[in-house]
Design a protein around this motif. Structure first.
Motif, PDB file in Angstrom:
ATOM      1  N   ALA A  57      28.793  45.971  50.299  1.00 17.39           N
ATOM      2  CA  ALA A  57      29.626  45.180  49.393  1.00 17.39           C
ATOM      3  C   ALA A  57      29.355  45.601  47.948  1.00 17.39           C
ATOM      4  N   HIS A  58      30.319  45.309  47.098  1.00 18.19           N
ATOM      5  CA  HIS A  58      30.159  45.559  45.663  1.00 18.19           C
ATOM      6  C   HIS A  58      30.721  44.374  44.897  1.00 18.19           C
ATOM      7  N   VAL A  59      30.074  44.043  43.785  1.00 14.89           N
ATOM      8  CA  VAL A  59      30.616  43.057  42.859  1.00 14.89           C
ATOM      9  C   VAL A  59      31.264  43.827  41.718  1.00 14.89           C
ATOM     10  N   VAL A  60      32.519  43.524  41.443  1.00 22.83           N
ATOM     11  CA  VAL A  60      33.237  44.185  40.359  1.00 22.83           C
ATOM     12  C   VAL A  60      33.710  43.134  39.360  1.00 22.83           C
ATOM     13  N   ASN A  61      33.850  43.572  38.112  1.00 25.19           N
ATOM     14  CA  ASN A  61      34.236  42.672  37.032  1.00 25.19           C
ATOM     15  C   ASN A  61      35.487  43.234  36.365  1.00 25.19           C
ATOM     16  N   ASN A  62      36.589  42.488  36.391  1.00 22.23           N
ATOM     17  CA  ASN A  62      37.828  43.058  35.862  1.00 22.23           C
ATOM     18  C   ASN A  62      37.822  43.252  34.348  1.00 22.23           C
ATOM     19  N   PHE A  63      36.813  42.720  33.675  1.00 28.82           N
ATOM     20  CA  PHE A  63      36.678  43.013  32.246  1.00 28.82           C
ATOM     21  C   PHE A  63      36.409  44.501  32.032  1.00 28.82           C
ATOM     22  N   ASP A  64      35.759  45.145  33.025  1.00 29.98           N
ATOM     23  CA  ASP A  64      35.406  46.556  32.884  1.00 29.98           C
ATOM     24  C   ASP A  64      36.631  47.445  32.750  1.00 29.98           C
ATOM     25  N   TRP A  65      37.740  47.113  33.426  1.00 29.31           N
ATOM     26  CA  TRP A  65      38.939  47.952  33.286  1.00 29.31           C
ATOM     27  C   TRP A  65      40.008  47.335  32.392  1.00 29.31           C
ATOM     28  N   HIS A 112      34.236  46.004  57.767  1.00 30.22           N
ATOM     29  CA  HIS A 112      35.042  46.280  56.583  1.00 30.22           C
ATOM     30  C   HIS A 112      34.182  46.204  55.318  1.00 30.22           C
ATOM     31  N   LYS A 113      34.718  46.698  54.213  1.00 29.42           N
ATOM     32  CA  LYS A 113      33.967  46.810  52.970  1.00 29.42           C
ATOM     33  C   LYS A 113      34.462  45.776  51.955  1.00 29.42           C
ATOM     34  N   PRO A 114      33.654  44.770  51.668  1.00 29.90           N
ATOM     35  CA  PRO A 114      34.123  43.705  50.770  1.00 29.90           C
ATOM     36  C   PRO A 114      33.809  43.973  49.302  1.00 29.90           C
ATOM     37  N   LEU A 115      34.754  43.614  48.471  1.00 35.21           N
ATOM     38  CA  LEU A 115      34.567  43.611  47.021  1.00 35.21           C
ATOM     39  C   LEU A 115      34.685  42.163  46.548  1.00 35.21           C
ATOM     40  N   ALA A 116      33.692  41.693  45.835  1.00 33.94           N
ATOM     41  CA  ALA A 116      33.764  40.366  45.223  1.00 33.94           C
ATOM     42  C   ALA A 116      34.085  40.571  43.746  1.00 33.94           C
ATOM     43  N   LEU A 117      35.289  40.188  43.360  1.00 38.49           N
ATOM     44  CA  LEU A 117      35.711  40.379  41.976  1.00 38.49           C
ATOM     45  C   LEU A 117      35.384  39.130  41.169  1.00 38.49           C
ATOM     46  N   VAL A 118      34.587  39.323  40.117  1.00 37.96           N
ATOM     47  CA  VAL A 118      34.282  38.233  39.203  1.00 37.96           C
ATOM     48  C   VAL A 118      35.138  38.440  37.965  1.00 37.96           C
ATOM     49  N   GLY A 119      35.947  37.441  37.648  1.00 34.97           N
ATOM     50  CA  GLY A 119      36.985  37.613  36.634  1.00 34.97           C
ATOM     51  C   GLY A 119      36.511  37.467  35.210  1.00 34.97           C
ATOM     52  N   GLY A 120      35.768  38.453  34.721  1.00 33.75           N
ATOM     53  CA  GLY A 120      35.341  38.413  33.327  1.00 33.75           C
ATOM     54  C   GLY A 120      36.498  38.489  32.353  1.00 33.75           C
ATOM     55  N   ALA A 121      37.593  39.151  32.755  1.00 38.50           N
ATOM     56  CA  ALA A 121      38.786  39.225  31.898  1.00 38.50           C
ATOM     57  C   ALA A 121      39.722  38.059  32.153  1.00 38.50           C
ATOM     58  N   THR A 122      40.084  37.832  33.412  1.00 36.18           N
ATOM     59  CA  THR A 122      41.002  36.736  33.725  1.00 36.18           C
ATOM     60  C   THR A 122      40.381  35.376  33.410  1.00 36.18           C
ATOM     61  N   GLY A 123      39.034  35.312  33.423  1.00 35.53           N
ATOM     62  CA  GLY A 123      38.372  34.063  33.065  1.00 35.53           C
ATOM     63  C   GLY A 123      38.600  33.668  31.621  1.00 35.53           C
ATOM     64  N   MET A 124      38.960  34.646  30.779  1.00 37.32           N
ATOM     65  CA  MET A 124      39.274  34.335  29.386  1.00 37.32           C
ATOM     66  C   MET A 124      40.638  33.679  29.237  1.00 37.32           C
ATOM     67  N   ILE A 125      41.454  33.784  30.296  1.00 37.06           N
ATOM     68  CA  ILE A 125      42.830  33.276  30.236  1.00 37.06           C
ATOM     69  C   ILE A 125      42.960  31.966  31.002  1.00 37.06           C
ATOM     70  N   GLY A 126      42.485  31.965  32.251  1.00 34.54           N
ATOM     71  CA  GLY A 126      42.572  30.764  33.066  1.00 34.54           C
ATOM     72  C   GLY A 126      43.759  30.789  33.992  1.00 34.54           C
ATOM     73  N   ASP A 127      43.474  30.632  35.276  1.00 35.37           N
ATOM     74  CA  ASP A 127      44.530  30.596  36.291  1.00 35.37           C
ATOM     75  C   ASP A 127      45.236  29.250  36.231  1.00 35.37           C
ATOM     76  N   PRO A 128      46.568  29.229  36.037  1.00 37.72           N
ATOM     77  CA  PRO A 128      47.291  27.957  35.995  1.00 37.72           C
ATOM     78  C   PRO A 128      47.472  27.315  37.367  1.00 37.72           C
TER      79      PRO A 128
END
Length: 425
Positions: free
Chosen positions: A119-127, A65-81
């Protein structure tokens, strides 16, 4: 490995905690699929709490399978409760960018970024960075029922706390993570999100949003959290978190953490975190029951993980440091390495001028508390109990700069395991 039997592999390892319809998911995974897991960039290094989901992505990749590791550049600004009792400090864009870069570099040890299922590393800040607040409310927010968000445990537990509550900022985190899944489905054909069991609410929010926005059939699966048998999170020590970065947690300290895992937890760790075979793990499980004193399971766990994370040089250094603590002669180490090995032993500093005036081995033993008195020190030397840098002494003498085991440290030992450091400041 065949892509069709990944669920069977995960189930015997105990790695399937919750999933959307398991039968449908298993059928869905009969062919190569794209999946993702998110990682919180609150630091520039991952810690061992991230090992389990990272290894899970790696297992999926090894099964085709094809894995994506998402690094939360956008969600990291908010913080998961999720799992938090109070709102955390928000990070600056600059700090987040540094952290994202550090995590990307670490992930290359786990995932293959070349080949047919690279695999790919993606950053949700990009979108997410291109969305205006009004556009997000109009295009995404209208598809999410507030009642469904309020029913999620991560939100409900915070709302019910009279002393803290939850801000709108953190409340919106679930919606942002849900949209990540929708975006990755449309842009990269991602159909499965995985994560720890505490992420189940966020994951199902994503599968629901994909269905509401695009009629997409998305899947979710969680693995257990890495907890000890008495319910505590693994990876916490008196000196803080156990990191994957060798500059934060040395290979020796990393090795020692795993070598000291309790018998009640070691088989779980072998199943969750290593790629040892079922036969190997079951043999180690049996040895834990029949020969617990040998700690074969802990040694296998510590060796495998230390070499996997830190390479051959890392495991060699860890084993050398372990041998030193148990009496091997000390050479070719620096102050930092000795301080790590002997972090919990007494340490006494003397100035260079004091040292040059003259300090004998007897003086040093008394000064560091390894002997109750100078008379006691002389008796220990004459009995052969004293070692300098783990080399036995047969007589008292004055210490010289050539006796240093590193730049400024002399290691003294009285008996088999009673150590002290003499530091020349």
């Amino acid at each position: 490995m065949s892509a069709s039997n990944i669920i069977d592999e995960l189930k015997w390892r105990g790695l399937v905690n919750q999933s959307t319809d398991e039968a449908e998911l298993k059928t869905h995974l009969n062919q190569s699929r794209t999946l993702y897991c998110g990682f919180d960039p609150t630091a520039s290094s991952l810690h061992i709490g991230s090992l389990l989901p990272l290894m899970l992505l790696r297992r999926f990749q090894r099964f085709g399978h094809k894995p994506l590791a998402l690094v939360g550049g956008a969600t990291g600004m908010i913080g998961d409760p999720t799992g938090k009792s109070e709102e955390r400090n928000l990070l600056s864009k600059e700090t987040l960018a540094e952290n994202v870069a550090g995590l990307k570099a670490q992930m290359s040890r786990f995932l293959d970024f070349d080949g047919a299922n690279a695999a790919h590393v993606v950053n949700n800040f990009d979108w997410m960075s291109g969305f205006s607040f009004l556009e997000f409310l109009r295009d995404v927010g209208k598809h999410v029922p507030v009642n469904a968000m309020l029913a999620k445990d991560s939100v409900k537990s915070r709302i019910e706390r009279a002393d803290s509550g939850i801000s709108y900022t953190e409340f919106s985190y679930m919606l942002l993570q849900a949209y990540d899944f929708v975006h990755l489905n449309k842009a990269l054909g991602c159909t499965l999100q995985i994560g720890g069991s505490d992420q189940w609410g966020n994951i199902t929010a994503g599968t629901d949003l994909g269905r509401r926005m695009n009629g997409a059939s998305l899947f979710g699966m969680t693995c257990p959290l890495l907890l000890t048998s008495d319910g505590r999170k693994m990876g916490k020590t008196e000196r803080g978190a156990v990191w994957l970065d060798a500059q934060r947690t040395s290979p020796y300290a990393f090795y020692q953490y795993w070598i000291n895992v309790a018998d009640s937890d070691v088989v779980m760790c072998l199943r969750y975190l290593t790629e040892l075979s079922r036969d190997e793990i079951e043999a180690l499980e049996e040895s834990t029951k029949t020969k617990p004193g040998e700690r074969a399971a802990q040694k296998s766990l510590a060796r495998w993980l230390t070499e996997f994370i830190h390479g051959k040089a890392g495991i060699d250094a860890a084993l050398k440091a372990t041998d030193i603590f148990f009496g091997a002669e000390i050479d070719s180490l620096n102050d930092a390495q000795l301080s790590e090995i002997f972090a919990d032993v007494p340490s006494v500093s003397v100035t260079k001028s004091e040292f040059d005036i003259g300090i004998t081995v007897v003086d040093a033993l008394a000064k560091t508390g390894l002997s109750a008195s100078k008379t006691d020190a002389k008796r220990a030397i004459s009995s052969g109990a004293v070692a300098l840098n783990n080399r036995k002494l047969d007589a008292d003498r004055q210490l010289t700069h050539e006796d240093r085991a590193s730049e400024s440290v002399i290691v003294l030992r009285n008996g088999k395991k009673r150590y002290a450091l003499l530091r020349i400041a």
